[in-house]
Design a protein around this motif. Structure first.
Motif, PDB file in Angstrom:
ATOM      1  N   ASP A 204     -18.091  40.566  48.725  1.00  0.00           N
ATOM      2  CA  ASP A 204     -18.621  40.976  50.024  1.00  0.00           C
ATOM      3  C   ASP A 204     -18.187  42.402  50.376  1.00  0.00           C
ATOM      4  OD1 ASP A 204     -16.021  40.866  51.044  1.00  0.00           O
ATOM      5  OD2 ASP A 204     -16.332  38.981  52.096  1.00  0.00           O
ATOM      6  N   GLU A 205     -18.608  42.857  51.538  1.00  0.00           N
ATOM      7  CA  GLU A 205     -18.332  44.234  51.961  1.00  0.00           C
ATOM      8  C   GLU A 205     -16.846  44.497  52.182  1.00  0.00           C
ATOM      9  OE1 GLU A 205     -19.282  41.478  55.169  1.00  0.00           O
ATOM     10  OE2 GLU A 205     -20.596  42.244  53.598  1.00  0.00           O
ATOM     11  N   LYS A 206     -16.059  43.442  52.327  1.00  0.00           N
ATOM     12  CA  LYS A 206     -14.614  43.602  52.499  1.00  0.00           C
ATOM     13  C   LYS A 206     -13.866  43.516  51.170  1.00  0.00           C
ATOM     14  CE  LYS A 206     -14.584  41.652  57.137  1.00  0.00           C
ATOM     15  NZ  LYS A 206     -14.063  40.569  57.983  1.00  0.00           N
ATOM     16  N   GLY A 207     -14.614  43.340  50.075  1.00  0.00           N
ATOM     17  CA  GLY A 207     -13.984  43.238  48.763  1.00  0.00           C
ATOM     18  C   GLY A 207     -13.478  41.844  48.435  1.00  0.00           C
ATOM     19  N   GLN A 208     -13.879  40.854  49.242  1.00  0.00           N
ATOM     20  CA  GLN A 208     -13.465  39.478  49.001  1.00  0.00           C
ATOM     21  C   GLN A 208     -14.457  38.806  48.055  1.00  0.00           C
ATOM     22  OE1 GLN A 208     -10.630  37.878  50.292  1.00  0.00           O
ATOM     23  NE2 GLN A 208     -10.120  39.997  50.800  1.00  0.00           N
ATOM     24  N   LEU A 209     -13.930  38.082  47.102  1.00  0.00           N
ATOM     25  CA  LEU A 209     -14.749  37.398  46.108  1.00  0.00           C
ATOM     26  C   LEU A 209     -14.971  35.956  46.532  1.00  0.00           C
ATOM     27  CD1 LEU A 209     -16.044  37.412  43.243  1.00  0.00           C
ATOM     28  CD2 LEU A 209     -13.807  36.738  42.373  1.00  0.00           C
ATOM     29  N   SER A 210     -16.224  35.491  46.501  1.00  0.00           N
ATOM     30  CA  SER A 210     -16.501  34.070  46.739  1.00  0.00           C
ATOM     31  C   SER A 210     -17.315  33.567  45.557  1.00  0.00           C
ATOM     32  CB  SER A 210     -17.254  33.853  48.057  1.00  0.00           C
ATOM     33  OG  SER A 210     -18.511  34.491  48.018  1.00  0.00           O
ATOM     34  N   LEU A 211     -16.926  32.424  45.035  1.00  0.00           N
ATOM     35  CA  LEU A 211     -17.587  31.851  43.868  1.00  0.00           C
ATOM     36  C   LEU A 211     -18.826  31.076  44.287  1.00  0.00           C
ATOM     37  CD1 LEU A 211     -14.482  30.498  41.925  1.00  0.00           C
ATOM     38  CD2 LEU A 211     -15.585  32.738  41.735  1.00  0.00           C
ATOM     39  N   ASP A 212     -19.829  31.091  43.404  1.00  0.00           N
ATOM     40  CA  ASP A 212     -21.058  30.349  43.679  1.00  0.00           C
ATOM     41  C   ASP A 212     -20.810  28.845  43.648  1.00  0.00           C
ATOM     42  OD1 ASP A 212     -22.487  32.703  43.956  1.00  0.00           O
ATOM     43  OD2 ASP A 212     -23.115  32.728  41.864  1.00  0.00           O
ATOM     44  N   GLN A 213     -19.908  28.403  42.782  1.00  0.00           N
ATOM     45  CA  GLN A 213     -19.572  26.986  42.686  1.00  0.00           C
ATOM     46  C   GLN A 213     -18.072  26.862  42.469  1.00  0.00           C
ATOM     47  OE1 GLN A 213     -21.875  25.381  39.473  1.00  0.00           O
ATOM     48  NE2 GLN A 213     -23.790  25.510  40.600  1.00  0.00           N
ATOM     49  N   PRO A 214     -17.471  25.766  42.918  1.00  0.00           N
ATOM     50  CA  PRO A 214     -16.035  25.602  42.701  1.00  0.00           C
ATOM     51  C   PRO A 214     -15.714  25.396  41.224  1.00  0.00           C
ATOM     52  CG  PRO A 214     -16.964  23.630  43.690  1.00  0.00           C
ATOM     53  CD  PRO A 214     -18.059  24.653  43.652  1.00  0.00           C
ATOM     54  N   ILE A 215     -14.520  25.785  40.841  1.00  0.00           N
ATOM     55  CA  ILE A 215     -14.033  25.533  39.484  1.00  0.00           C
ATOM     56  C   ILE A 215     -13.328  24.188  39.529  1.00  0.00           C
ATOM     57  CG2 ILE A 215     -12.509  26.318  37.644  1.00  0.00           C
ATOM     58  CD1 ILE A 215     -12.885  29.165  38.750  1.00  0.00           C
ATOM     59  N   GLU A 216     -13.813  23.252  38.748  1.00  0.00           N
ATOM     60  CA  GLU A 216     -13.272  21.893  38.791  1.00  0.00           C
ATOM     61  C   GLU A 216     -12.411  21.606  37.561  1.00  0.00           C
ATOM     62  OE1 GLU A 216     -16.654  19.374  39.331  1.00  0.00           O
ATOM     63  OE2 GLU A 216     -17.093  20.195  41.303  1.00  0.00           O
ATOM     64  N   ASP A 217     -11.677  20.540  37.612  1.00  0.00           N
ATOM     65  CA  ASP A 217     -10.846  20.041  36.521  1.00  0.00           C
ATOM     66  C   ASP A 217      -9.652  20.932  36.202  1.00  0.00           C
ATOM     67  OD1 ASP A 217     -12.605  17.869  36.266  1.00  0.00           O
ATOM     68  OD2 ASP A 217     -13.882  18.981  34.878  1.00  0.00           O
ATOM     69  N   PHE A 218      -9.226  21.751  37.160  1.00  0.00           N
ATOM     70  CA  PHE A 218      -8.023  22.545  36.998  1.00  0.00           C
ATOM     71  C   PHE A 218      -7.165  22.362  38.250  1.00  0.00           C
ATOM     72  CE2 PHE A 218     -10.858  24.727  34.082  1.00  0.00           C
ATOM     73  CZ  PHE A 218     -10.030  24.983  33.000  1.00  0.00           C
ATOM     74  N   PRO A 219      -5.856  22.275  38.083  1.00  0.00           N
ATOM     75  CA  PRO A 219      -4.997  22.116  39.259  1.00  0.00           C
ATOM     76  C   PRO A 219      -4.915  23.431  40.039  1.00  0.00           C
ATOM     77  CG  PRO A 219      -3.666  22.363  37.281  1.00  0.00           C
ATOM     78  CD  PRO A 219      -5.100  22.274  36.836  1.00  0.00           C
ATOM     79  N   PRO A 220      -4.608  23.369  41.317  1.00  0.00           N
ATOM     80  CA  PRO A 220      -4.418  24.602  42.093  1.00  0.00           C
ATOM     81  C   PRO A 220      -3.322  25.459  41.455  1.00  0.00           C
ATOM     82  CG  PRO A 220      -4.468  22.693  43.528  1.00  0.00           C
ATOM     83  CD  PRO A 220      -4.431  22.175  42.131  1.00  0.00           C
ATOM     84  N   SER A 221      -3.593  26.730  41.267  1.00  0.00           N
ATOM     85  CA  SER A 221      -2.615  27.636  40.661  1.00  0.00           C
ATOM     86  C   SER A 221      -3.069  29.071  40.845  1.00  0.00           C
ATOM     87  CB  SER A 221      -2.468  27.328  39.164  1.00  0.00           C
ATOM     88  OG  SER A 221      -3.712  27.508  38.504  1.00  0.00           O
TER      89      SER A 221
END
Length: 84
Positions: free
Chosen positions: A11-28
């Motif tokens: 976005d215009e603020k340089g923040q990245l947003s994914l089109d779909q969540p990444i699944e099957d990986f623990p938060p890290s």
């Protein structure tokens, strides 16, 4: 380290947003490599992606044809097609 390819938007603020969540990986914490298209490059599109407007129009036509009885019965769809 494992690699996962995903798409997203910056976005215009340089923040990245994914089109779909990444699944099957623990938060890290993760490392991100961002690939930007060259100014001369066309935006990459998947040749299998059909525009939503085209899909919607096709579904409407199919529904109208089905209501009018203009569809081929499923039992006859493969008649005349030679399969080896």
């Amino acid at each position: 380290m494992k690699a996962v390819e995903v798409t997203g938007k910056l976005d215009e603020k340089g923040q990245l947003s994914l089109d779909q969540p990444i699944e099957d990986f623990p938060p890290s914490r993760v490392r991100i490599i961002v690939l930007f298209p060259e100014v001369t490059d066309q935006v990459e599109t998947d040749p299998d992606d059909t525009p939503i407007a085209e899909v919607t129009a096709s579904l409407r036509r199919a529904l109208q044809e089905a209501k009018a009885g203009q569809r081929i019965p499923l039992s006859e769809m493969w008649d005349g097609i030679d399969v080896e």
